[in-house]
Design a protein around this motif. Structure first.
Motif, PDB file in Angstrom:
ATOM      1  N   LYS A 183       0.937   4.563  -2.282  1.00 10.06           N
ATOM      2  CA  LYS A 183       0.952   5.360  -1.788  1.00 10.06           C
ATOM      3  C   LYS A 183       2.331   6.903  -2.157  1.00 10.06           C
ATOM      4  O   LYS A 183       2.098   7.397  -3.044  1.00 10.06           O
ATOM      5  CB  LYS A 183       0.566   5.558   0.147  1.00 10.06           C
ATOM      6  CG  LYS A 183       0.785   7.025   0.434  1.00 10.06           C
ATOM      7  CD  LYS A 183       0.942   6.895   2.112  1.00 10.06           C
ATOM      8  CE  LYS A 183       1.179   8.062   3.213  1.00 10.06           C
ATOM      9  NZ  LYS A 183       0.608   9.569   2.887  1.00 10.06           N
ATOM     10  N   GLU A 221       1.726  10.207  -4.973  1.00 13.93           N
ATOM     11  CA  GLU A 221       1.988  11.386  -4.231  1.00 13.93           C
ATOM     12  C   GLU A 221       3.184  12.098  -5.083  1.00 13.93           C
ATOM     13  O   GLU A 221       3.668  13.249  -4.474  1.00 13.93           O
ATOM     14  CB  GLU A 221       2.316  11.122  -2.663  1.00 13.93           C
ATOM     15  CG  GLU A 221       0.835  11.080  -1.813  1.00 13.93           C
ATOM     16  CD  GLU A 221       0.895  11.161  -0.098  1.00 13.93           C
ATOM     17  OE1 GLU A 221       1.932  10.879   0.299  1.00 13.93           O
ATOM     18  OE2 GLU A 221      -0.184  10.638  -0.010  1.00 13.93           O
ATOM     19  N   ARG A 272       0.913  -1.268  -0.041  1.00 14.94           N
ATOM     20  CA  ARG A 272       0.294   0.144   0.392  1.00 14.94           C
ATOM     21  C   ARG A 272       0.975   1.354  -0.135  1.00 14.94           C
ATOM     22  O   ARG A 272       0.468   1.690  -0.892  1.00 14.94           O
ATOM     23  CB  ARG A 272      -0.965   0.370   1.219  1.00 14.94           C
ATOM     24  CG  ARG A 272      -1.648  -1.560   1.277  1.00 14.94           C
ATOM     25  CD  ARG A 272      -2.842  -1.181   2.408  1.00 14.94           C
ATOM     26  NE  ARG A 272      -4.004  -0.077   2.101  1.00 14.94           N
ATOM     27  CZ  ARG A 272      -5.152  -0.046   1.810  1.00 14.94           C
ATOM     28  NH1 ARG A 272      -5.271  -1.855   2.005  1.00 14.94           N
ATOM     29  NH2 ARG A 272      -6.287  -0.176   1.383  1.00 14.94           N
TER      30      ARG A 272
END
Length: 114
Positions: A44, A48, A40
């Motif tokens: 992320k 980003e 995960r």
DNA sequence: GTGGTGACGCGGA
DNA sequence: ATCCGCGCCACCA
């Protein structure tokens, strides 16, 4: 414990090593980055990280080889298009990992000495 | 502190 | 195939 920035850096470095014409999974990237179980986090970071870093986000797929974005969404279609341009066969938003899955050799991994 | 939310993964029903 | 729960952990309400 590794700080947030280091984890992020390791993941970005690993992503850079995915060769053109090959794909990797979120979990695989996490493992190679020395962060097992943190798939995960890869998503992320990918989400980003600034575009200027030119990370090969399109070469990262879910386990099993399917595109993470929902079918039919512009992002999924965009990813499918780019992968096909890279010579990867995408069938119904999925890729055959046996054929296109990245399998780094020892020399590639040794260069990543953290 | 508790609970929901992710570009995830896996096993079980 | 699909749905659910759980592990994972950073973030935010």
């Amino acid at each position: 414990m590794l700080d947030k920035v280091t984890k992020e850096r390791r993941i970005q470095e690993t992503l850079r090593k995915i060769p053109h014409g090959k794909v990797a999974t979120y979990g695989q990237v996490a493992d190679l980055a020395g962060l097992p179980g943190r798939a995960r986090l890869v998503g992320k970071v990918l989400r980003e990280s600034p575009a200027i870093l030119r990370l090969p986000w399109q070469r990262v797929l879910r386990s099993g080889g399917c595109i993470a974005f929902e079918k039919g969404t512009p992002q999924a279609d965009k990813q499918k298009a780019i992968l096909q341009e890279e010579g990867i066969v995408v069938v119904n938003y999925k890729v055959d990992m046996k054929k296109f899955g990245w399998q780094p050799d020892l020399s590639e991994l040794l260069v990543m000495k953290y």
